[in-house]
Design a protein around this motif. Structure first.
Motif, mmCIF file in Angstrom:
data_model
loop_
_atom_site.group_PDB
_atom_site.id
_atom_site.type_symbol
_atom_site.label_atom_id
_atom_site.label_comp_id
_atom_site.label_asym_id
_atom_site.label_seq_id
_atom_site.Cartn_x
_atom_site.Cartn_y
_atom_site.Cartn_z
ATOM 1 N N ILE A 161 -71.619 -34.500 100.703
ATOM 2 C CA ILE A 161 -71.031 -35.468 99.539
ATOM 3 C C ILE A 161 -69.730 -34.662 99.312
ATOM 4 C CG2 ILE A 161 -71.498 -36.080 97.260
ATOM 5 C CD1 ILE A 161 -74.182 -36.178 97.682
ATOM 6 N N ASP A 162 -68.545 -35.431 99.130
ATOM 7 C CA ASP A 162 -67.341 -35.118 99.111
ATOM 8 C C ASP A 162 -66.957 -34.765 97.439
ATOM 9 O OD1 ASP A 162 -64.583 -34.510 100.400
ATOM 10 O OD2 ASP A 162 -64.063 -35.958 98.997
ATOM 11 N N ARG A 187 -68.684 -28.790 97.302
ATOM 12 C CA ARG A 187 -69.260 -29.968 98.168
ATOM 13 C C ARG A 187 -70.707 -29.633 98.385
ATOM 14 N NH1 ARG A 187 -63.914 -29.412 99.406
ATOM 15 N NH2 ARG A 187 -62.723 -31.460 99.412
ATOM 16 N N CYS A 270 -73.801 -41.847 96.489
ATOM 17 C CA CYS A 270 -73.247 -40.605 97.130
ATOM 18 C C CYS A 270 -71.711 -40.796 97.076
ATOM 19 C CB CYS A 270 -73.826 -40.726 98.555
ATOM 20 S SG CYS A 270 -75.495 -40.151 98.941
ATOM 21 N N THR A 274 -68.322 -39.497 101.815
ATOM 22 C CA THR A 274 -69.428 -39.034 102.324
ATOM 23 C C THR A 274 -69.784 -39.223 103.608
ATOM 24 O OG1 THR A 274 -70.786 -39.368 100.091
ATOM 25 C CG2 THR A 274 -72.063 -38.988 102.065
#
Length: 283
Positions: A161-162, A187, A270, A274
């Motif tokens: 997940i960014d 992250r 998310c 992602t």
């Protein structure tokens, strides 16, 4: 023997060309903005979702298809003599599975089989792909369900997940966690374990570092992979996904390394950028 018709739902993130090629029918989940319920992939696409979240500053709710939605989708195929295998989003994450069971009970016994993937996104889509190919090869419903039951615990689903912003807006992390995570460029990496989204570890620093860690985790398992399908799925991260796809093609013996885009329900939980890798291990 009746023809076996394969159903999935929109959280399987199966691209349109695969759905057409293998005649997979999709029952969409919903993304709900206020009183407006939109069907995932039907009247809202991920790009539109991200634009709306950015504009309005709030995430949509997500909702399962109702039993009536499933009945409406299943009925034409039952009437034409098909048997149905519906593979669902994890029952640990949604009421989708239970609603499908309720719908199946309205049809003659044995005509509809509902299978809990205990997974999400293309970790679940991978099971669907194996099922349609098994059906095309003439396997019976019992044989396909047996194969899925054996394969289900062997599916590895991991994604980076960014940004914590969507987790924060969705109530899955605190404002302080979001602030600290953003400042330190943390992250989170999520794995699916026993049907649930489970934080596996965190990577601090550049995005490339997190992607390389996820890639190496997969490559460390290359000798245990079943060499059938690897799927790379992404939310507005096509360049990175193509890079991972190329590396996995070069460094594994997989027959196919497929690329997929996360739908609205997965994306709303998310967030953009992602990216994940899904594969099954050998039995």
């Amino acid at each position: 023997m009746n023809k076996i018709k394969i159903f999935a739902d929109s959280t399987s993130d199966i691209p349109a060309d695969w759905r057409q090629q293998y005649e997979i029918s999709i029952v969409p989940l919903y993304t709900v903005f206020g009183d407006e319920a939109l069907q995932d992939g039907v009247n809202i696409q991920p790009e539109q979702l991200f634009q709306r979240v950015s504009r309005e500053g709030q995430l949509p709710r997500t909702a399962a298809p109702s039993p009536a939605d499933f009945i409406q989708a299943f009925a034409p195929y039952i009437e034409q003599g098909d048997d149905i295998l519906y593979i669902s989003l994890s029952s640990e994450l949604s009421s989708t599975y239970q609603n499908a069971l309720l719908a199946a009970s309205e049809f003659p016994e044995g005509r509809i089989t509902v299978f809990d993937s205990l997974n999400l996104s293309c970790g679940f889509g991978l099971l669907v792909m194996k099922a349609v190919r098994a059906a095309a090869n003439g396997n019976t419903m019992e044989q396909i369900v047996e194969m899925l039951t054996k394969t289900r615990p062997l599916v590895d689903t991991e994604f980076v997940i960014d940004t914590l912003e969507y987790l924060y807006k969705g109530g899955r992390c605190s404002g302080m966690q979001n602030l600290i995570g953003s400042l330190l460029k943390i992250r989170p990496v999520i794995k699916v374990i026993d049907g649930k989204m489970t934080p596996a570890y965190k990577v601090r620093g550049k995005r490339e570092k997190a992607l390389d860690q996820m890639l190496q985790n997969a490559l460390n398992q290359r000798d245990q992979m079943d060499n059938d399908i690897i799927i790379v799925v992404h939310a507005l991260a096509e360049e990175d996904a193509l890079m991972l796809q190329a590396r996995l093609k070069e460094e594994t013996n997989a027959q196919e390394v497929l690329l997929a885009t996360a739908g609205c329900v997965i994306s709303s939980h998310c967030g953009p950028q992602t990216i994940g890798i899904m594969y099954a291990k050998k039995a």
